[in-house]
Design an enzyme around this catalytic site. Sequence first.
Site, short mmCIF file in Angstrom:
data_model
loop_
_atom_site.label_atom_id
_atom_site.label_comp_id
_atom_site.label_asym_id
_atom_site.label_seq_id
_atom_site.Cartn_x
_atom_site.Cartn_y
_atom_site.Cartn_z
N ASP A 1 -10.17 2.86 2.34
CA ASP A 1 -10.64 2.02 3.50
C ASP A 1 -11.27 3.08 4.56
OD1 ASP A 1 -9.33 -0.24 2.84
OD2 ASP A 1 -7.23 0.32 3.67
N LYS B 1 0.53 -1.20 -0.07
CA LYS B 1 0.02 0.00 0.00
C LYS B 1 0.94 1.42 0.02
CE LYS B 1 -4.25 -1.86 2.25
NZ LYS B 1 -5.08 -1.70 3.26
P1 NAP Z 1 -0.09 -2.64 10.25
O1 NAP Z 1 0.31 -1.41 9.45
O2 NAP Z 1 1.07 -3.71 10.01
O3 NAP Z 1 -0.02 -2.23 11.63
C1 NAP Z 1 -0.42 -2.93 12.75
C2 NAP Z 1 -0.69 -2.43 13.92
O4 NAP Z 1 -1.29 -3.38 14.96
C3 NAP Z 1 0.23 -1.54 14.85
O5 NAP Z 1 -0.18 -0.59 15.30
C4 NAP Z 1 0.83 -2.56 15.88
O6 NAP Z 1 1.63 -2.26 16.90
C5 NAP Z 1 -0.32 -3.28 16.00
N1 NAP Z 1 -0.21 -4.70 16.72
C6 NAP Z 1 0.14 -5.71 16.18
N2 NAP Z 1 0.06 -6.80 17.00
C7 NAP Z 1 -0.20 -6.31 18.04
C8 NAP Z 1 -0.61 -6.94 19.30
N3 NAP Z 1 -0.33 -8.29 19.48
N4 NAP Z 1 -0.95 -6.10 20.41
C9 NAP Z 1 -1.15 -4.90 20.15
N5 NAP Z 1 -0.89 -4.00 19.05
C10 NAP Z 1 -0.62 -4.98 18.14
O7 NAP Z 1 -1.25 -3.27 9.88
P2 NAP Z 1 -2.56 -2.41 9.36
O8 NAP Z 1 -2.73 -2.51 7.78
O9 NAP Z 1 -2.72 -1.15 9.74
O10 NAP Z 1 -3.85 -3.40 9.46
C11 NAP Z 1 -4.26 -3.52 10.89
C12 NAP Z 1 -5.65 -4.25 10.95
O11 NAP Z 1 -6.80 -3.93 10.20
C13 NAP Z 1 -5.32 -5.71 10.22
O12 NAP Z 1 -6.08 -6.87 11.14
C14 NAP Z 1 -6.26 -5.63 8.92
O13 NAP Z 1 -6.63 -6.97 8.32
C15 NAP Z 1 -7.41 -4.69 9.36
N6 NAP Z 1 -7.71 -3.96 8.12
C16 NAP Z 1 -8.94 -4.36 7.83
C17 NAP Z 1 -9.69 -3.54 6.73
C18 NAP Z 1 -11.21 -4.11 6.45
O14 NAP Z 1 -11.49 -3.77 5.46
N7 NAP Z 1 -11.94 -4.51 7.28
C19 NAP Z 1 -8.91 -2.68 5.91
C20 NAP Z 1 -7.55 -2.43 6.10
C21 NAP Z 1 -6.95 -3.29 7.20
P3 NAP Z 1 3.11 -1.62 16.97
O15 NAP Z 1 3.16 -0.37 16.21
O16 NAP Z 1 3.44 -1.49 18.30
O17 NAP Z 1 3.91 -2.82 16.19
#
Ligand code: NAP
Length: 280
Positions: free
Chosen positions: A106, A69
């Site tokens: 999103d 992305k």
């Molecule tokens: P990302 O950029 O990799 O960010 C991950 C985030 O999760 C960071 O803030 C990370 O914290 C935190 N994290 C990971 N494991 C954790 C844990 N065990 N405890 C607490 N915090 C934790 O991922 P992203 O793209 O933002 O996606 C995040 C979520 O949104 C995913 O589940 C994705 O599938 C979902 N999503 C859904 C949609 C939809 O259409 N429904 C669209 C987009 C994303 P740190 O900074 O401390 O590492």
Amino acid sequence: MEGSVDQYAVVGHPVAHSLSPFIHSLFARQTGQSLSYRLMDVPPERFTEQVYEFFATGGRGLNVTLPHKTRALTIAHELTERARLAGAVNTLAARRDGSLLGDNTDGAGLVQDLTANLGVPVRGRSILLIGAGGAARGVMAPLLALGPQRIVISNRTAERAMALAVVFAGLGAVEGCGFGELGAQPFDLIVNATSASLTGELPGVPATVFGPQTLCYDMAYGRADTPFVRWARTLGCREAVPGWGMLVEQAAESFRLWRGVRPLTAPVLAALTGRPSAGG
Ligand code: NAP
């Protein structure tokens, strides 16, 4: 690509689990649009080359998912304002002059699910956004545009939450903090934008942020309720929902950008949540 049918795809790595082909095929059928939509599994080092090839050979649009992305932001010739603010592109569209428009749907997807599908009031309400990754950043501007009282971004790595708060401080009342700094006051709306649910974990926020009136939204989704949804329910919040609606609504926004028609999302949401299996 040869042929009279317009070509679309979702590009990611891995991408085999993606539900986008299913969703867009239902949109196409419903709106009477003739198109094909496929999966493109492309590793990061081949992303730029493969995307340009896709469009050079007749591709009309791409959905972009992890881990591409941010890279997609740099290869678009022009960005929508919401993509620029999100710092990421999840939709690329070919324009008549051959240039690529980068968009991010999103945030609009989340807002549409919250407001239109779930009837959640946001204006004047307090929001806790858990997480500070790409998904959290993408929803900040659309949420702030609805006029909440404040948004507190809280993240495992507190510095990332504080940095994100600085980016959006000009658009509304925004604070950033670590989990340990969250007070005892419950929020009206809690959005889990961490990927913790994907590994069966819970973000370490205190239970005190959940009240009986709190609406909880997990961006993650799955066949069974996510750990966050289950946890929020056990804490007695008003309602806790997984991110199926966001998934379908962001796809509908992409479809509208490409085809000029916004499909109905309710039948697709029903088809998805009734499916025997579903992935992330
Ligand atoms: P990302 O950029 O990799 O960010 C991950 C985030 O999760 C960071 O803030 C990370 O914290 C935190 N994290 C990971 N494991 C954790 C844990 N065990 N405890 C607490 N915090 C934790 O991922 P992203 O793209 O933002 O996606 C995040 C979520 O949104 C995913 O589940 C994705 O599938 C979902 N999503 C859904 C949609 C939809 O259409 N429904 C669209 C987009 C994303 P740190 O900074 O401390 O590492």
